[in-house]
Enzyme design. Structure first.
Site, mmCIF file in Angstrom:
data_model
loop_
_atom_site.group_PDB
_atom_site.id
_atom_site.type_symbol
_atom_site.label_atom_id
_atom_site.label_comp_id
_atom_site.label_asym_id
_atom_site.label_seq_id
_atom_site.Cartn_x
_atom_site.Cartn_y
_atom_site.Cartn_z
ATOM 1 N N ARG A 231 0.843 -1.190 0.000
ATOM 2 C CA ARG A 231 0.000 0.000 0.000
ATOM 3 C C ARG A 231 0.886 1.251 0.000
ATOM 4 O O ARG A 231 1.790 1.385 0.827
ATOM 5 C CB ARG A 231 -0.917 0.020 1.226
ATOM 6 C CG ARG A 231 -2.061 -0.982 1.153
ATOM 7 C CD ARG A 231 -3.055 -0.654 0.027
ATOM 8 N NE ARG A 231 -4.166 -1.602 -0.046
ATOM 9 C CZ ARG A 231 -4.206 -2.660 -0.851
ATOM 10 N NH1 ARG A 231 -3.196 -2.936 -1.663
ATOM 11 N NH2 ARG A 231 -5.269 -3.447 -0.871
ATOM 12 N N HIS A 279 -0.149 -0.839 -9.981
ATOM 13 C CA HIS A 279 -0.793 -1.705 -8.970
ATOM 14 C C HIS A 279 -1.172 -3.067 -9.585
ATOM 15 O O HIS A 279 -2.343 -3.460 -9.581
ATOM 16 C CB HIS A 279 -2.028 -1.018 -8.369
ATOM 17 C CG HIS A 279 -2.421 -1.579 -7.035
ATOM 18 N ND1 HIS A 279 -2.899 -0.823 -6.008
ATOM 19 C CD2 HIS A 279 -2.400 -2.855 -6.564
ATOM 20 C CE1 HIS A 279 -3.170 -1.593 -4.964
ATOM 21 N NE2 HIS A 279 -2.868 -2.844 -5.282
HETATM 22 C C1 GLV Z 1 -4.383 -5.668 -3.976
HETATM 23 O O1 GLV Z 1 -3.891 -4.617 -3.763
HETATM 24 C C2 GLV Z 1 -4.958 -6.486 -2.964
HETATM 25 O O2 GLV Z 1 -5.167 -6.002 -1.853
HETATM 26 O O3 GLV Z 1 -5.217 -7.658 -3.235
#
Ligand code: GLV
Length: 316
Positions: A231, A279
């Site tokens: 994160r 991401h």
């Molecule tokens: C991706 O960021 C997840 O939390 O799976």
């Protein structure tokens, strides 16, 4: 029973087909609907990725919510406010651990084999062999050793890199090699000072938000590399840029950011020592995730609790 899927990023039919197939295998009868298309329909169980507050607030009969990802920081505060007491379950690996291990291994090898330095030399047509750091001293520090961290740490250890870890509690859980130095967040300073590569895979909680600021990151050895794939809010990005520009940090491989999508004007996009990915280090896989969620629903139906239940007080 009625299952709502709120996942605007995936073709709904893929979720429905996989869920129906696994329900059939488990002898469960389900009616799966697309909550994005039918926001007023009521569900017994919900499978969600970043659902809007007003939709969640309108679901009065929910028995449990399944998060379609490993990290629950986006949905947990909403649930506490709007549907308190409803259990929240997160994905446990479900095919993401291997992806994360690939991502981290690629970035570690690039750092260890100095591929970015060679790219810079190539740009100058410069033939210049560089010394290889001793592998035994190239300590990979895992900040966070949950499902993602552990999968990546095991891969790096299998590749003969020394591995150490720092976690909230500093206590080992199954799968953690007793030979790895393991400390709690209270002893992060010594951990940072000895990590040639820092792999940040902590969950985002009140405790970890903004944890890695200038003072903390400055404790990494000169020339250290950072990999962040959990994160973004854990790192103070302006402080990170400062340490890269000062030359204290050699590189930062970033998959996650304080603001996503990363705004086009953000300096991280253009930083020469910051590889950016959107991401994607560990993406949710419909097949294994649907299987895991259906096993969880079957557990609730039997009156049991599934694994992957989120501890609300802890925040993950
Ligand atoms: C991706 O960021 C997840 O939390 O799976």
């Amino acid at each position: 029973m009625r299952l709502a899927v709120w996942d605007p990023g995936e073709v709904f039919r893929r979720w429905r087909d996989a869920l129906v197939q696994h329900a059939r295998e488990l002898g469960l009868s389900v009616d799966v609907f697309d909550a994005v298309a039918a926001p007023d329909a009521q569900a017994d169980f919900a499978l969600v990725w970043k659902p809007p507050a007003d939709w969640l607030a309108g679901q009065a009969g929910l028995r449990a919510v399944f998060n379609l990802g490993a990290g629950v920081d986006a949905v947990l505060p909403l649930m506490q406010r709007l549907v308190p007491g409803v259990p929240l379950v997160r994905l446990e690996d479900a095919g993401m651990g291997r992806q994360m291990a690939d991502y981290v291994a690629e970035a570690v090898l690039r750092a260890y084999r100095r591929m970015d330095d060679y790219a810079a030399l190539q740009a100058r047509s410069s033939w210049e062999p560089l010394p290889l750091p001793p592998r035994g001293g190239f300590q990979i520090g895992f900040l966070g050793l949950g499902q993602m961290g552990l999968a990546a740490a095991r891969r790096l250890a299998a590749m003969d890199f020394p591995v150490q870890a720092c976690t909230r509690s500093g206590t080992a859980r199954p799968g953690v090699d007793a030979a790895w130095p393991l400390v709690s967040l209270r002893r992060i300073d010594a951990f940072l000072a000895t990590s040639r590569v820092l792999v940040v895979l902590l969950p985002r909680t009140r405790e970890t938000d903004g944890l890695l600021d200038y003072r903390q990151l400055r404790q990494l050895p000169a020339g250290a590399h950072l990999i962040s794939a959990g994160r973004g809010a854990i790192i103070v990005e302006s402080d990170l840029i400062e340490l890269l520009d000062e030359g204290h940090l050699a590189s930062a491989t970033l998959d996650v950011f304080a603001r996503e999508p990363l705004p086009p004007t953000d300096p991280l996009w253009r930083h020469p020592r910051v590889p950016v990915t959107p991401h994607v280090a560990a993406q949710t896989l419909v097949g294994p995730s649907a299987a895991q969620v259906m096993r969880g629903i079957a557990a609730f139906e039997r009156g049991d609790l599934p694994s992957g239940l989120v501890d609300v007080a802890r925040g993950y």
